[in-house]
Design a protein around this motif. Structure first.
Motif, short mmCIF file in Angstrom:
data_model
loop_
_atom_site.label_atom_id
_atom_site.label_comp_id
_atom_site.label_asym_id
_atom_site.label_seq_id
_atom_site.Cartn_x
_atom_site.Cartn_y
_atom_site.Cartn_z
N GLN A 136 42.11 39.14 42.74
CA GLN A 136 41.27 38.13 42.12
C GLN A 136 39.83 38.61 42.09
N GLY A 137 39.17 38.47 40.94
CA GLY A 137 37.78 38.89 40.86
C GLY A 137 37.27 38.89 39.44
N PRO A 138 35.95 39.11 39.26
CA PRO A 138 35.34 39.01 37.93
C PRO A 138 35.73 40.15 37.00
N ALA A 139 35.36 39.98 35.74
CA ALA A 139 35.63 41.00 34.72
C ALA A 139 34.95 42.31 35.09
N THR A 263 46.99 39.53 38.67
CA THR A 263 45.54 39.67 38.56
C THR A 263 44.95 38.48 37.81
N GLY A 264 43.71 38.14 38.14
CA GLY A 264 43.06 37.03 37.45
C GLY A 264 41.62 36.85 37.87
N ASP A 265 40.92 36.05 37.09
CA ASP A 265 39.51 35.74 37.34
C ASP A 265 39.34 34.23 37.20
N LEU A 266 39.21 33.54 38.31
CA LEU A 266 39.16 32.07 38.30
C LEU A 266 37.92 31.52 37.60
N SER A 267 36.93 32.38 37.36
CA SER A 267 35.73 31.91 36.66
C SER A 267 35.91 31.93 35.14
N GLN A 268 37.06 32.43 34.66
CA GLN A 268 37.29 32.52 33.21
C GLN A 268 38.61 31.87 32.80
N LYS A 269 38.81 30.64 33.22
CA LYS A 269 40.03 29.91 32.84
C LYS A 269 39.93 29.44 31.39
N ASP A 270 41.04 29.55 30.66
CA ASP A 270 41.10 29.07 29.27
C ASP A 270 42.10 27.92 29.12
N ILE A 271 42.53 27.34 30.25
CA ILE A 271 43.55 26.29 30.17
C ILE A 271 42.96 24.89 30.35
N GLY A 272 41.66 24.77 30.29
CA GLY A 272 41.03 23.46 30.45
C GLY A 272 40.43 23.32 31.83
N GLY A 273 39.16 22.93 31.87
CA GLY A 273 38.40 22.91 33.12
C GLY A 273 39.02 22.11 34.24
N ASN A 296 40.24 40.34 47.19
CA ASN A 296 39.18 39.61 46.49
C ASN A 296 38.09 40.59 46.09
N LEU A 297 38.00 40.85 44.80
CA LEU A 297 36.97 41.74 44.27
C LEU A 297 35.75 40.90 43.89
N THR A 298 34.57 41.51 43.97
CA THR A 298 33.32 40.79 43.72
C THR A 298 32.47 41.55 42.70
N SER A 299 31.27 41.04 42.45
CA SER A 299 30.35 41.71 41.52
C SER A 299 30.01 43.12 42.00
N LYS A 300 30.12 43.41 43.30
CA LYS A 300 29.85 44.75 43.83
C LYS A 300 30.89 45.76 43.34
N ASP A 301 32.05 45.25 42.90
CA ASP A 301 33.14 46.13 42.47
C ASP A 301 33.19 46.33 40.95
#
Length: 336
Positions: A136-139, A263-273, A296-301
């Protein structure tokens, strides 16, 4: 001598290392000077580093690790330099050498695929050790690409007989309307990032040959229902767009001799807030099961352009500020 006293350290380096270290228009060495508050000069193959003892030690260790870890690639890219500078400030530059040793595989063009950050290393180690891994982590953190590299490596080593890549066919916040063609043509645009990664790592010819034999399958998540997936390396991408039902369905497809990466990024859901993501629920429900790993990957990665890291961090700060403001507002209401 104190760590704040001015000092100089000299080291002999060859012409190739100087070329790597200085970069075009001395860009790389200027960044080291600026970030670590040192002065660096090159005199007849000898590198001289000036500054406080603490900063000179940091710069020296960083330079040695950058030279050693860049020899195989014969280049020093911006991401490695930026990450090395972050590590140097925490006195942990030796990490670069550990990352350089972990070659997962080589692309069709011969380029080595390696984890580029500590977070990515923990993620790939988790995939090696666990039957199921949640990344899990950002783009831009390499979640999908590294998972596919691990899948290809396992496939080539005959540890698994198939690679199965899947993702939910959800539009990214926009309605695309009618798409022409058969069912495969309609879902292909959603699966394109998976194809791209496979092409790069396996080569188009090898990918096509294995696809035709059924050794590689790229399909929307709906195609997984009712199946049992034995002896396979399965990757579920964009898992933040699954419903809890879909996630449970996917996880219960995994059979003997298989390995799965979600894999996924919980900050970019497209299924409705307000809709609970299957990934969110799975992270809450499965945390205590031994054979399941969590990375858990972060902006540092983030390993894309440095601007992407800044964008990710800006959004993280914005979301954190918004969350704190809402919490503060809630606390005030509780005291009324």
């Amino acid at each position: 001598m104190t760590e704040t006293a001015e000092c100089r350290y000299s080291m002999e380096v060859d012409a190739e290392a100087i070329r790597l270290l200085f970069g075009a228009y001395d860009e790389s060495v200027k960044r080291i000077e600026e970030e670590l508050s040192v002065d660096i000069t090159d005199r007849d193959g000898k590198l001289n580093i000036y500054g406080t003892e603490k900063n000179v030690k940091r710069a020296t260790r960083l330079i040695m690790d950058l030279i050693m870890s860049s020899k195989s690639d014969k280049k020093l890219d911006r991401q490695k330099l930026d990450y090395g500078l972050e590590l140097a400030k925490d006195d942990r530059v030796h990490v670069l050498m550990e990352l350089d040793k972990d070659v997962i595989c080589r692309t069709a063009m011969g380029k080595p695929v390696k984890p580029k950050t500590e977070g990515q290393k923990k993620y790939t180690d988790c995939i090696r050790e666990k039957m199921i891994t949640f990344g899990q982590g950002p783009a831009g953190t390499g979640k999908t690409y590294l998972a596919i590299a691990m899948a290809v490596t396992a496939f080539k080593a005959e540890e698994v007989g198939r690679i199965i890549l899947t993702r939910p066919a959800i539009e990214a916040g926009e309605k695309l309307g009618f798409l022409p063609g058969d069912l495969q043509s309609k879902v292909d645009p959603y699966l394109r990032p998976l194809y791209d990664a496979l092409y790069q790592i396996m080569g188009a010819e090898s990918f096509q040959k294995n696809l035709e034999k059924g050794m590689i399958e790229v399909a929307p998540l709906a195609y997984m229902r009712g199946r049992t997936l034995d002896n396979s390396f399965i990757i579920l991408d964009e898992a933040q767009n699954t419903t809890p039902g879909q996630m449970k369905m996917f996880l219960t497809r995994i059979g003997f001799g298989s390995k799965a990466v979600i894999t996924g990024d919980l900050s970019q859901k497209d299924i409705g807030g307000s809709t609970l993501s299957g990934l969110e629920e799975a992270l809450r429900v499965l945390g205590k099961i031994d054979d399941i790993g969590f990375a858990n990957l972060t902006s540092k990665d983030v390993v894309r352009h440095p601007l992407v890291m800044k964008i990710v961090r800006a959004y993280e700060n914005y979301e954190n500020d918004k969350s704190r403001a809402l919490k503060k507002r809630g606390n005030k209401r509780d005291h009324i």
